[in-house]
Design an enzyme around this catalytic site. Structure first.
Site, PDB file in Angstrom:
ATOM      1  N   SER A 244       0.718  -0.953  -0.529  1.00  0.00           N
ATOM      2  CA  SER A 244      -0.420   0.030  -0.083  1.00  0.00           C
ATOM      3  C   SER A 244       0.444   1.238   0.279  1.00  0.00           C
ATOM      4  O   SER A 244       1.882   1.171  -0.640  1.00  0.00           O
ATOM      5  CB  SER A 244      -0.849  -0.147   1.693  1.00  0.00           C
ATOM      6  OG  SER A 244      -1.858   0.698   1.122  1.00  0.00           O
TER       7      SER A 244
ATOM      8  N   ASP B 287     -10.993  -4.583  -4.651  1.00  0.00           N
ATOM      9  CA  ASP B 287     -10.218  -3.691  -3.913  1.00  0.00           C
ATOM     10  C   ASP B 287     -11.005  -2.634  -3.471  1.00  0.00           C
ATOM     11  O   ASP B 287     -10.749  -1.836  -4.314  1.00  0.00           O
ATOM     12  CB  ASP B 287      -8.836  -3.584  -3.930  1.00  0.00           C
ATOM     13  CG  ASP B 287      -7.853  -2.791  -3.027  1.00  0.00           C
ATOM     14  OD1 ASP B 287      -8.514  -2.629  -2.250  1.00  0.00           O
ATOM     15  OD2 ASP B 287      -6.509  -3.284  -3.112  1.00  0.00           O
TER      16      ASP B 287
ATOM     17  N   HIS C  39      -7.586  -5.377   0.343  1.00  0.00           N
ATOM     18  CA  HIS C  39      -6.410  -4.714   0.030  1.00  0.00           C
ATOM     19  C   HIS C  39      -5.390  -5.325   0.863  1.00  0.00           C
ATOM     20  O   HIS C  39      -3.886  -4.830   0.833  1.00  0.00           O
ATOM     21  CB  HIS C  39      -7.213  -3.701   1.041  1.00  0.00           C
ATOM     22  CG  HIS C  39      -5.733  -2.137   0.011  1.00  0.00           C
ATOM     23  ND1 HIS C  39      -5.610  -1.769  -0.980  1.00  0.00           N
ATOM     24  CD2 HIS C  39      -4.942  -1.780   1.350  1.00  0.00           C
ATOM     25  CE1 HIS C  39      -4.430  -0.864  -0.960  1.00  0.00           C
ATOM     26  NE2 HIS C  39      -4.001  -0.511  -0.152  1.00  0.00           N
TER      27      HIS C  39
END
Length: 270
Positions: free
Chosen positions: A96, A218, A246
């Protein structure tokens, strides 16, 4: 100075290999989120796990709201960890926002890195037609307002959205617990820096090859974002995991590990 850096970011080293793999966690997480995947590389690499300042067992006294008001502050820490360990040719694996921090570090010092693996990355979470980042400004302001008013309530609300694997409730609980153990003030600033940053223009400055790993579904970073990054990054490959959420390194650790191993094996052959 070296010990200061390693203590600041709670750096832990394992593995038997000569080449370094550095794993960077995402927002609201810490290095423990990578352990299931990272241990699979210990036979072939020197594995480096660390916590961004303000997360996990990092030195909270080192947190500087001015320095960390930009992802560049975190990227500088990544470079300093590499300097302290005297490593180059690093394979950087980020989740991320950790992916974007790695990208920024590679732009500043490209010779430090040989490959990057970007798991659920996003250069911009804000919708900006025709770009689909996944959130409106009102959405993001609402998230920050919820964090301000009721941080524990926000963690309970946000964790299942991020994890998106109702059949594995223990993973959602694990993520929620991680959110709740993060200092709320630090988490609030990191959230704002993460969700309102826009590094789309930085992508063309990258000179390190990469693999993007992204779940098919996601809610935090839509698959459109992965395709956008693939279109704008240097020598990148997109691998879509047939799943949701995610955090594929938690929900789909075997698939995540296998795709990374395949990518690195192919890279060595070339």
């Amino acid at each position: 100075m070296i010990n200061d850096v390693l203590q600041r970011n709670n750096v832990n080293i394992s593995g038997k290999g000569k080449q370094t793999m550095m794993f960077a966690h995402g927002f609201g997480c810490d290095q423990n989120m990578w352990k299931e995947v990272a241990r699979e590389f210990e036979n072939d690499y020197q594995v480096v796990l660390f916590d961004f300042v303000g997360a996990g067992k990092s030195d909270i006294k080192a947190y500087d709201s001015l320095k960390y008001n930009s992802l560049l502050g975190y990227a500088q820490d990544v470079i300093e960890i590499c300097e302290a360990l005297q490593v180059e040719d690093v394979i950087f694996v980020g989740h991320s926002v950790g992916s974007m921090i790695g990208i920024l570090a590679s732009i500043k010092e490209p010779k430090r890195f040989s490959r990057m693996v970007l798991v659920g990355p996003s250069p911009c979470y804000l919708d900006d037609e025709p770009y689909k980042g996944g959130f409106t400004r009102e959405d993001l302001l609402g998230i920050l307002e919820m964090m301000d008013k009721n941080y524990i309530g926000w963690a309970h609300f946000f964790a299942p959205i991020v994890m998106e694997n109702n059949e594995q409730p223990h993973l959602t609980n694990r993520l929620e617990e991680s959110f709740c153990t993060t200092d709320p003030i630090v988490a609030r600033q990191f959230a704002e820096v993460t969700f309102f940053s826009d590094h789309r223009k930085s992508l063309v400055e990258v000179s390190v090859p990469s693999l993007i790993l992204h779940c098919k579904e996601d809610k935090i970073a839509p698959l459109d974002v992965a395709h956008y990054m693939c279109d704008n990054l240097y020598k990148t490959k997109l691998q879509v995991i047939d799943g949701a959420g995610h955090c594929p390194h938690l929900s789909h650790p075997k698939e995540t590990t296998a795709f990374i191993q395949q990518y690195l094996a192919t890279a060595q052959e070339n």
